[in-house]
Scaffold this active site. Structure first.
Site, PDB file in Angstrom:
ATOM      1  N   LYS A  42       0.962  -1.236   0.112  1.00  0.00           N
ATOM      2  CA  LYS A  42       0.056  -0.034  -0.142  1.00  0.00           C
ATOM      3  C   LYS A  42       0.845   1.145  -0.027  1.00  0.00           C
ATOM      4  O   LYS A  42       1.623   1.430   0.722  1.00  0.00           O
ATOM      5  CB  LYS A  42      -0.901   0.017   1.086  1.00  0.00           C
ATOM      6  CG  LYS A  42      -1.971   1.210   1.443  1.00  0.00           C
ATOM      7  CD  LYS A  42      -2.642   1.197   2.408  1.00  0.00           C
ATOM      8  CE  LYS A  42      -2.298   1.617   3.911  1.00  0.00           C
ATOM      9  NZ  LYS A  42      -2.184   3.050   4.020  1.00  0.00           N
ATOM     10  N   ASP A  81      -3.444   4.103  -2.039  1.00  0.00           N
ATOM     11  CA  ASP A  81      -4.435   4.828  -1.051  1.00  0.00           C
ATOM     12  C   ASP A  81      -4.290   6.115  -0.845  1.00  0.00           C
ATOM     13  O   ASP A  81      -3.653   6.762  -0.270  1.00  0.00           O
ATOM     14  CB  ASP A  81      -3.741   4.253   0.261  1.00  0.00           C
ATOM     15  CG  ASP A  81      -4.435   4.608   1.512  1.00  0.00           C
ATOM     16  OD1 ASP A  81      -5.590   4.982   1.324  1.00  0.00           O
ATOM     17  OD2 ASP A  81      -4.045   4.409   2.621  1.00  0.00           O
ATOM     18  N   ASP A  86     -13.885  14.399  -4.225  1.00  0.00           N
ATOM     19  CA  ASP A  86     -14.046  15.796  -4.797  1.00  0.00           C
ATOM     20  C   ASP A  86     -15.375  15.658  -5.518  1.00  0.00           C
ATOM     21  O   ASP A  86     -15.884  14.682  -5.470  1.00  0.00           O
ATOM     22  CB  ASP A  86     -12.704  16.064  -5.726  1.00  0.00           C
ATOM     23  CG  ASP A  86     -12.556  17.432  -6.002  1.00  0.00           C
ATOM     24  OD1 ASP A  86     -13.540  18.162  -6.240  1.00  0.00           O
ATOM     25  OD2 ASP A  86     -11.137  17.870  -5.949  1.00  0.00           O
ATOM     26  N   ILE A  87     -15.490  16.512  -6.356  1.00  0.00           N
ATOM     27  CA  ILE A  87     -16.560  16.553  -6.997  1.00  0.00           C
ATOM     28  C   ILE A  87     -16.669  15.264  -7.993  1.00  0.00           C
ATOM     29  O   ILE A  87     -15.479  14.881  -8.442  1.00  0.00           O
ATOM     30  CB  ILE A  87     -16.925  17.734  -8.017  1.00  0.00           C
ATOM     31  CG1 ILE A  87     -15.941  18.093  -8.991  1.00  0.00           C
ATOM     32  CG2 ILE A  87     -17.462  18.994  -7.072  1.00  0.00           C
ATOM     33  CD1 ILE A  87     -16.324  19.352  -9.875  1.00  0.00           C
ATOM     34  N   GLN A 215      -1.411   2.375  17.268  1.00  0.00           N
ATOM     35  CA  GLN A 215      -2.777   1.664  17.359  1.00  0.00           C
ATOM     36  C   GLN A 215      -2.935   1.398  18.438  1.00  0.00           C
ATOM     37  O   GLN A 215      -2.468   0.726  19.353  1.00  0.00           O
ATOM     38  CB  GLN A 215      -2.452   0.331  16.369  1.00  0.00           C
ATOM     39  CG  GLN A 215      -2.056   0.692  14.942  1.00  0.00           C
ATOM     40  CD  GLN A 215      -3.126   1.151  14.134  1.00  0.00           C
ATOM     41  OE1 GLN A 215      -4.063   1.391  14.567  1.00  0.00           O
ATOM     42  NE2 GLN A 215      -2.779   1.430  12.694  1.00  0.00           N
ATOM     43  N   ARG A 236       4.190  -1.332   9.946  1.00  0.00           N
ATOM     44  CA  ARG A 236       5.159  -1.280  10.794  1.00  0.00           C
ATOM     45  C   ARG A 236       5.782  -2.692  11.044  1.00  0.00           C
ATOM     46  O   ARG A 236       6.839  -3.126  11.201  1.00  0.00           O
ATOM     47  CB  ARG A 236       5.259  -0.297  11.920  1.00  0.00           C
ATOM     48  CG  ARG A 236       5.433   1.097  11.355  1.00  0.00           C
ATOM     49  CD  ARG A 236       4.832   2.021  12.344  1.00  0.00           C
ATOM     50  NE  ARG A 236       3.536   2.256  12.498  1.00  0.00           N
ATOM     51  CZ  ARG A 236       2.749   2.858  13.285  1.00  0.00           C
ATOM     52  NH1 ARG A 236       3.380   3.668  14.113  1.00  0.00           N
ATOM     53  NH2 ARG A 236       1.364   2.752  13.336  1.00  0.00           N
TER      54      ARG A 236
HETATM   55  O1  C5P Z   1       2.241   0.511  10.907  1.00  0.00           O
HETATM   56  P1  C5P Z   1       0.736   0.324  10.868  1.00  0.00           P
HETATM   57  O2  C5P Z   1       0.402  -1.455  10.872  1.00  0.00           O
HETATM   58  O3  C5P Z   1      -0.117   0.729  12.151  1.00  0.00           O
HETATM   59  O4  C5P Z   1       0.156   0.984   9.243  1.00  0.00           O
HETATM   60  C1  C5P Z   1      -1.337   0.763   9.032  1.00  0.00           C
HETATM   61  C2  C5P Z   1      -1.432   1.285   7.950  1.00  0.00           C
HETATM   62  O5  C5P Z   1      -2.873   1.324   7.846  1.00  0.00           O
HETATM   63  C3  C5P Z   1      -0.887   2.879   7.679  1.00  0.00           C
HETATM   64  O6  C5P Z   1      -0.707   3.098   6.467  1.00  0.00           O
HETATM   65  C4  C5P Z   1      -2.152   3.657   8.150  1.00  0.00           C
HETATM   66  O7  C5P Z   1      -2.111   4.924   7.678  1.00  0.00           O
HETATM   67  C5  C5P Z   1      -3.337   2.834   7.644  1.00  0.00           C
HETATM   68  N1  C5P Z   1      -4.499   3.000   8.412  1.00  0.00           N
HETATM   69  C6  C5P Z   1      -4.728   2.710  10.048  1.00  0.00           C
HETATM   70  N2  C5P Z   1      -5.664   2.956  10.475  1.00  0.00           N
HETATM   71  C7  C5P Z   1      -6.955   3.391   9.802  1.00  0.00           C
HETATM   72  C8  C5P Z   1      -6.882   3.544   8.432  1.00  0.00           C
HETATM   73  C9  C5P Z   1      -5.658   3.361   7.885  1.00  0.00           C
HETATM   74  O8  C5P Z   1      -3.507   2.467  10.494  1.00  0.00           O
HETATM   75  N3  C5P Z   1      -7.981   3.478  10.450  1.00  0.00           N
END
Ligand code: C5P
Length: 257
Positions: A42, A81, A86-87, A215, A236
């Site tokens: 992604k 991603d 937008d319109i 997270q 990560r």
């Molecule tokens: O490093 P990590 O596993 O936390 O990355 C999760 C990915 O998912 C990142 O690219 C983050 O922007 C995306 N993401 C998220 N939570 C959301 C939506 C997207 O962590 N609710």
């Protein structure tokens, strides 16, 4: 054309690795190391705004350095991603413009509304036919998980957040899109509303024992799958691991068990 490109034939095909970096060398290295070990990578706004479409092309073409004689280099699958909002006319144009990057998954904001989402779907169908490719899976972001009920109220959206998530997921489905990005704790409600074929792409995943980072309510890959996720966005725990390929293999094993 209704079929999309990503069928998870193997457990690891469900893993989408979030590569959150502006550094093209790092992204290319990760993409190469992970080709064949995961469903795709992604790339989002951070990478795209630093490196543009050419940067994306370089990363997805970075297949294994060694390929059998006469074989084209393996191509990494791409979840682009960029969360278009937008319109309708502009979003349709944005979708057409990124189609030659060969994304397997593209996304828009559901809060852009029905006409915008339908325009995105039509543009993807049109351009896929024009290019002779399978159309990308088109998914929507419902409510950003960074927003709570108070944040929603402040922008005039009716909460609680989970109700708004389900409302927007239904709208997404009605507009002919394939699924939504959602958190693990939203899976059950969306499945109940949208049925088994609607694709749920779930971030916030942490293998047991790994660092949580920012997270707060992460689930393990196995828990997400058991809850009904179709694809897992994992950043990560793979991208920042000392050995990303080994980390990806370990997660694939957990998914296969
Ligand atoms: O490093 P990590 O596993 O936390 O990355 C999760 C990915 O998912 C990142 O690219 C983050 O922007 C995306 N993401 C998220 N939570 C959301 C939506 C997207 O962590 N609710």
């Amino acid at each position: 054309m209704t079929e999309t490109a990503l069928t998870p034939n193997r457990p690891q095909d469900r893993i989408l690795v979030g590569i959150d970096t502006p550094d093209p060398e790092r992204a290319t290295r990760l993409s190469r190391e992970l080709t064949g070990l995961v469903g795709g990578i992604k790339l989002g706004l951070e990478f795209f705004n630093a490196n543009g479409p050419d940067g994306v092309r370089r990363v997805v073409r970075a297949g294994p350095a060694e390929t059998p004689r006469g074989q084209p280099p393996a191509q990494q699958r791409l979840f682009l991603d960029l969360k278009f909002h937008d319109i309708p006319n502009t979003v349709a144009g944005a979708v057409r413009s990124v189609m030659d990057l060969g994304p397997t998954i593209l996304n828009v904001h559901a809060s852009g509304g029905a006409a915008m989402m339908k325009a995105a779907r039509e543009a993807a169908d049109f351009q896929a036919d024009a290019l002779g490719v399978v159309r990308p899976m088109l998914i929507a972001v419902t409510v950003l998980t960074s927003l709570d009920d108070d944040d929603l109220a402040a922008v005039g959206q009716q909460g609680p957040a989970e109700d708004q998530v389900v409302r927007l997921a239904r709208l997404t489905q009605d507009c002919g899109l394939d699924g939504v990005v959602c958190s693990a704790r939203e899976i059950a409600a969306i499945r109940a509303a949208c049925g088994p074929d609607f694709k749920l792409i779930v971030p916030g995943i942490r293998p047991a024992g790994s660092a949580m980072g920012d997270q707060k309510r992460a689930v393990t890959p196995r828990q997400a799958l058991d809850a009904g996720a179709d694809f897992l966005v994992i950043g990560r725990p793979i991208a920042a691991a000392a050995d990303p390929a080994a980390a990806a293999r370990a997660i694939a094993q957990e998914l296969a068990a």
